[in-house]
Enzyme design. Structure first.
Site, PDB file in Angstrom:
ATOM      1  N   LYS A 100     -28.470   0.479  22.909  1.00 57.75           N
ATOM      2  CA  LYS A 100     -28.302   0.293  21.462  1.00 57.75           C
ATOM      3  C   LYS A 100     -29.567   0.640  20.685  1.00 57.75           C
ATOM      4  O   LYS A 100     -29.516   1.350  19.675  1.00 57.75           O
ATOM      5  CB  LYS A 100     -27.871  -1.149  21.194  1.00 57.75           C
ATOM      6  CG  LYS A 100     -27.753  -1.544  19.740  1.00 57.75           C
ATOM      7  CD  LYS A 100     -26.978  -2.813  19.576  1.00 57.75           C
ATOM      8  CE  LYS A 100     -27.402  -3.906  20.545  1.00 57.75           C
ATOM      9  NZ  LYS A 100     -28.815  -4.292  20.394  1.00 57.75           N
TER      10      LYS A 100
ATOM     11  N   THR B 157     -32.009   2.525  21.722  1.00 59.63           N
ATOM     12  CA  THR B 157     -32.225   3.961  21.904  1.00 59.63           C
ATOM     13  C   THR B 157     -31.425   4.759  20.890  1.00 59.63           C
ATOM     14  O   THR B 157     -31.941   5.707  20.277  1.00 59.63           O
ATOM     15  CB  THR B 157     -31.843   4.373  23.336  1.00 59.63           C
ATOM     16  OG1 THR B 157     -32.616   3.617  24.274  1.00 59.63           O
ATOM     17  CG2 THR B 157     -32.070   5.855  23.570  1.00 59.63           C
TER      18      THR B 157
ATOM     19  N   ARG C 210     -36.035  -5.354  15.622  1.00 62.02           N
ATOM     20  CA  ARG C 210     -36.648  -6.626  16.010  1.00 62.02           C
ATOM     21  C   ARG C 210     -37.823  -6.374  16.952  1.00 62.02           C
ATOM     22  O   ARG C 210     -37.899  -5.338  17.608  1.00 62.02           O
ATOM     23  CB  ARG C 210     -35.626  -7.518  16.731  1.00 62.02           C
ATOM     24  CG  ARG C 210     -34.501  -8.008  15.851  1.00 62.02           C
ATOM     25  CD  ARG C 210     -33.446  -8.738  16.677  1.00 62.02           C
ATOM     26  NE  ARG C 210     -32.885  -7.866  17.690  1.00 62.02           N
ATOM     27  CZ  ARG C 210     -32.301  -8.287  18.811  1.00 62.02           C
ATOM     28  NH1 ARG C 210     -32.227  -9.570  19.071  1.00 62.02           N
ATOM     29  NH2 ARG C 210     -31.792  -7.427  19.658  1.00 62.02           N
TER      30      ARG C 210
ATOM     31  N   LYS D 231     -34.318  -7.836  31.588  1.00 60.77           N
ATOM     32  CA  LYS D 231     -33.876  -6.839  30.620  1.00 60.77           C
ATOM     33  C   LYS D 231     -34.920  -5.759  30.365  1.00 60.77           C
ATOM     34  O   LYS D 231     -34.606  -4.628  30.046  1.00 60.77           O
ATOM     35  CB  LYS D 231     -33.501  -7.535  29.300  1.00 60.77           C
ATOM     36  CG  LYS D 231     -32.989  -6.614  28.197  1.00 60.77           C
ATOM     37  CD  LYS D 231     -32.565  -7.438  26.991  1.00 60.77           C
ATOM     38  CE  LYS D 231     -32.107  -6.536  25.858  1.00 60.77           C
ATOM     39  NZ  LYS D 231     -33.229  -5.861  25.190  1.00 60.77           N
TER      40      LYS D 231
ATOM     41  N   ALA E 200     -29.772 -12.751  20.025  1.00 61.43           N
ATOM     42  CA  ALA E 200     -28.432 -12.863  19.438  1.00 61.43           C
ATOM     43  C   ALA E 200     -27.509 -13.755  20.250  1.00 61.43           C
ATOM     44  O   ALA E 200     -26.495 -14.205  19.741  1.00 61.43           O
ATOM     45  CB  ALA E 200     -27.804 -11.481  19.292  1.00 61.43           C
TER      46      ALA E 200
ATOM     47  N   PHE F 181     -27.354  -7.540  21.219  1.00 62.76           N
ATOM     48  CA  PHE F 181     -26.217  -7.659  22.137  1.00 62.76           C
ATOM     49  C   PHE F 181     -24.940  -7.061  21.540  1.00 62.76           C
ATOM     50  O   PHE F 181     -25.004  -6.162  20.714  1.00 62.76           O
ATOM     51  CB  PHE F 181     -26.031  -9.106  22.582  1.00 62.76           C
ATOM     52  CG  PHE F 181     -27.137  -9.601  23.480  1.00 62.76           C
ATOM     53  CD1 PHE F 181     -27.509  -8.891  24.604  1.00 62.76           C
ATOM     54  CD2 PHE F 181     -27.832 -10.766  23.181  1.00 62.76           C
ATOM     55  CE1 PHE F 181     -28.527  -9.326  25.440  1.00 62.76           C
ATOM     56  CE2 PHE F 181     -28.858 -11.214  24.007  1.00 62.76           C
ATOM     57  CZ  PHE F 181     -29.205 -10.496  25.138  1.00 62.76           C
TER      58      PHE F 181
ATOM     59  N   PHE G  26     -24.276  10.117  29.373  1.00 65.71           N
ATOM     60  CA  PHE G  26     -24.911  10.177  30.690  1.00 65.71           C
ATOM     61  C   PHE G  26     -24.462  11.461  31.377  1.00 65.71           C
ATOM     62  O   PHE G  26     -23.363  11.959  31.141  1.00 65.71           O
ATOM     63  CB  PHE G  26     -24.522   8.969  31.547  1.00 65.71           C
ATOM     64  CG  PHE G  26     -25.242   7.699  31.183  1.00 65.71           C
ATOM     65  CD1 PHE G  26     -26.235   7.186  31.999  1.00 65.71           C
ATOM     66  CD2 PHE G  26     -24.923   7.007  30.018  1.00 65.71           C
ATOM     67  CE1 PHE G  26     -26.894   6.019  31.673  1.00 65.71           C
ATOM     68  CE2 PHE G  26     -25.580   5.841  29.677  1.00 65.71           C
ATOM     69  CZ  PHE G  26     -26.575   5.339  30.513  1.00 65.71           C
TER      70      PHE G  26
ATOM     71  N   TRP H  37     -31.452  10.023  24.355  1.00 68.15           N
ATOM     72  CA  TRP H  37     -32.380   9.674  25.423  1.00 68.15           C
ATOM     73  C   TRP H  37     -33.040  10.928  25.974  1.00 68.15           C
ATOM     74  O   TRP H  37     -34.250  10.975  26.186  1.00 68.15           O
ATOM     75  CB  TRP H  37     -31.652   8.930  26.544  1.00 68.15           C
ATOM     76  CG  TRP H  37     -32.575   8.347  27.579  1.00 68.15           C
ATOM     77  CD1 TRP H  37     -33.083   7.092  27.625  1.00 68.15           C
ATOM     78  CD2 TRP H  37     -33.133   9.034  28.729  1.00 68.15           C
ATOM     79  NE1 TRP H  37     -33.921   6.936  28.715  1.00 68.15           N
ATOM     80  CE2 TRP H  37     -33.969   8.108  29.411  1.00 68.15           C
ATOM     81  CE3 TRP H  37     -33.017  10.313  29.241  1.00 68.15           C
ATOM     82  CZ2 TRP H  37     -34.668   8.437  30.564  1.00 68.15           C
ATOM     83  CZ3 TRP H  37     -33.725  10.649  30.389  1.00 68.15           C
ATOM     84  CH2 TRP H  37     -34.530   9.712  31.045  1.00 68.15           C
TER      85      TRP H  37
END
Length: 556
Positions: free
Chosen positions: A71, A73, A94, A105, A273, A301, A381, A409
């Site tokens: 998210k 990214t 954030r 994470k 979150a 999230f 991907f 990415w």
């Protein structure tokens, strides 16, 4: 293939003064933390506050899985792509917490060629905001216990102390502790608790406060305990507000850094979150809206947590009206929701995709309840197949959503052009009519039930006796009009993290309720969610190191 940290360390950053200059920010508007980090001055806000707002775009996602969604990214890559299309754009994010950085994470700077930098600084101490919040939180705790030790003039019931200490680290042994052990001068023996700093009410207050005056008002309203007669005791009663505000003076100012392609990023505040309200600061978002034509922000999230709280808490409290929502998904994550083990996600599996896409479907339905146009993007991907991508595209378009592939990415802003164009088209041609999910006038119980049934898909809600009693107490104290902040597992729409896809007919279990009177919402804790996480069996910290030249490795 280069790691995220290698890409970040090889980046050629510009001095932050050059990054922000095209957006009308002069050197005197910055309080510098070296060459590449700065805080925005109060004088800047006073100069731009009457300018017209830009467009506000929220980036959210399906429920997170071990396969990863990306998210942040996407948020970074979209901001870079919009600037490539000559749409002056600022990102509002954030700050990462040390807990997940050293836990499971990892950091929160984006990934690949869609990152904010300096990545190591951001993921570690940054400008010290979290340390200031931790200090202010624990100062209040110390003053509370000292008041009791020094005679307890306010008549605090030591069995009804609700203020917890905090630490920005995953440390499960601090969840439930006993303090005051030792001799008479060592304090009153009582049960105590820690939460992670990002779950502290002071974090929420910092993120929702408009200015120092508002900050101090909110700090003063924090309820720390109750008297033997059930009367709330506040930070103002303990004369703690001035000292706490002094610790938070600099932390209140938004931070600015840059992406790999030199898009400004206002990175400020960091409530989780799953256990807090999951949005960056109102000050950062409002400032960005005055500086840019488009502001891309994110909420933590899945959309059942971050987006719901962005809409029902942040936008409600701050008077924000989002213009579009980008919903991030991946083929891999949808197949995982369809029952495919992580080790087998690289193979085409349309049956699993069709089974798991119900998770995406529910999030689309939820976002559309708020009246904001939705753009679905697939974080691409290399293992995705055309058949899988085409199926998801058709699925989304049949539900009234724009659709775009994102390859940020791998390609940075260039890989987000398709998504950026869809966002621009949506902003220019689709007008939403934003409205929160529920009215302030509803009872707290009705608000919880509305979120549970409308957003999560629950059949009903079960309130533990203590939680039901506290709901009534909170309403009797005059806080019944506040919004609710649901603490729930991020991995499922339900309160059971093992229920993937689109669970239905379940009961949401509420075990605890308390009011964050300063932040202005009521926290509702469900299932087995913890406000102080623990480290996994093999924490990310095991792989983090620094060499003799001061170069950090292992961050991701």
């Amino acid at each position: 293939m280069k790691t995220d940290i290698q890409i970040a360390q090889e980046a050629e950053m510009l001095p932050i003064t050059e990054v922000v200059k095209p957006f009308g920010i002069e050197a005197d508007d910055l309080e510098l933390y070296g060459k590449y980090k700065g805080k925005l001055s109060d004088e800047l806000w006073n100069r731009v506050k009457d300018k017209k707002d830009g467009k506000l775009v929220l980036v959210t996602a399906i429920n997170p899985t071990p396969a990863g969604e990306g998210k942040t990214t996407i948020t970074v890559g979209l901001g870079q792509a919009l600037n490539k299309l000559n749409k002056p754009t600022v990102i509002a994010l954030r700050e990462p917490s040390l807990g997940p950085c050293f836990g499971i994470k990892g950091g929160a700077a984006g990934g690949g060629y869609a990152q904010v930098v300096p990545m190591e600084d951001l993921n570690l101490h940054f400008t010290g905001d979290f340390h200031a919040i931790t200090s202010a939180n624990n100062l209040l705790a110390a003053m509370l216990d000292n008041h009791i030790q020094q005679g307890n003039e306010l008549g605090i019931d030591t069995r009804q102390i609700v203020w917890k200490r905090c630490l920005d680290m995953n440390d499960r042994v601090l969840r439930n502790i006993v303090v005051g052990l030792g001799g008479k001068m060592d304090g009153v023996v009582r049960d105590d608790h820690f939460v992670i700093t990002v779950a502290s009410e002071i974090m929420a207050i910092l993120c929702l406060a408009d200015d120092m005056k508002d900050l101090k008002k909110r700090l003063g309203s924090i309820i720390v305990a109750y008297t033997r007669e059930g009367k709330p005791v506040t930070a103002r009663d303990l004369n703690a507000v001035g000292a706490m505000a002094a610790l938070l003076k600099d932390a209140l100012k938004p931070n600015v850094i840059q992406t790999l392609e030199h898009t400004p990023a206002l990175v400020h505040g960091g409530p989780f979150a799953n256990i807090a309200h999951g949005c960056n600061s109102v000050r950062a978002t409002k400032t960005a809206l005055k500086l840019a034509d488009i502001v891309v922000t994110e909420a933590g999230f899945g959309a059942d947590l971050g987006a719901e709280k962005f809409f029902d808490i942040k936008c409600r409290k701050a008077g924000l009206k989002p213009d579009a929502v980008v919903l991030v998904a991946t083929v891999r994550a949808l197949k995982y929701n369809g029952g495919v083990p992580k080790a087998e996600l690289n193979s085409e599996n349309l049956d699993a995709l069709k089974a798991g896409i119900v998770n995406l479907e529910k999030h689309i339905e939820n976002l559309q309840k708020y009246g904001v146009p939705v753009v679905v993007t697939l974080n691409s991907f290399i293992t995705d197949t055309p058949a899988e991508t085409d199926y998801i595209k058709q699925f989304c378009e049949e539900r009234g959503c724009e659709f775009a592939l994102a390859q940020v990415w791998e390609h940075g802003g260039d890989g987000g052009i398709e998504l950026a164009q869809k966002v621009i088209d949506t902003l220019e041609n689709k007008s939403g009519s934003f409205q929160p999910l529920y009215e302030d006038s509803m009872s707290l119980k009705e608000k919880v039930e509305t979120i549970a049934t409308e957003i999560y898909g629950a059949r009903d809600v079960s309130f533990a006796p203590a939680a039901a009693k506290m709901l009534k107490t909170i309403e009797d104290l005059g806080f019944g009009t506040l919004p609710v902040c649901m603490a729930k597992t991020q991995y499922s729409l339900s309160d059971d993290q093992t229920k993937l896809g689109r669970p239905e007919g379940f009961t949401l279990n509420v075990r605890e309720v308390y009011v964050n009177a300063g932040a202005g919402f009521v926290v509702v804790i469900t299932g087995s969610i913890m406000t102080m996480p623990g480290l996994p069996k093999v924490p990310a910290a095991n792989n983090i190191d620094v060499d003799d030249n001061g170069v950090i490795t292992g961050l991701f």
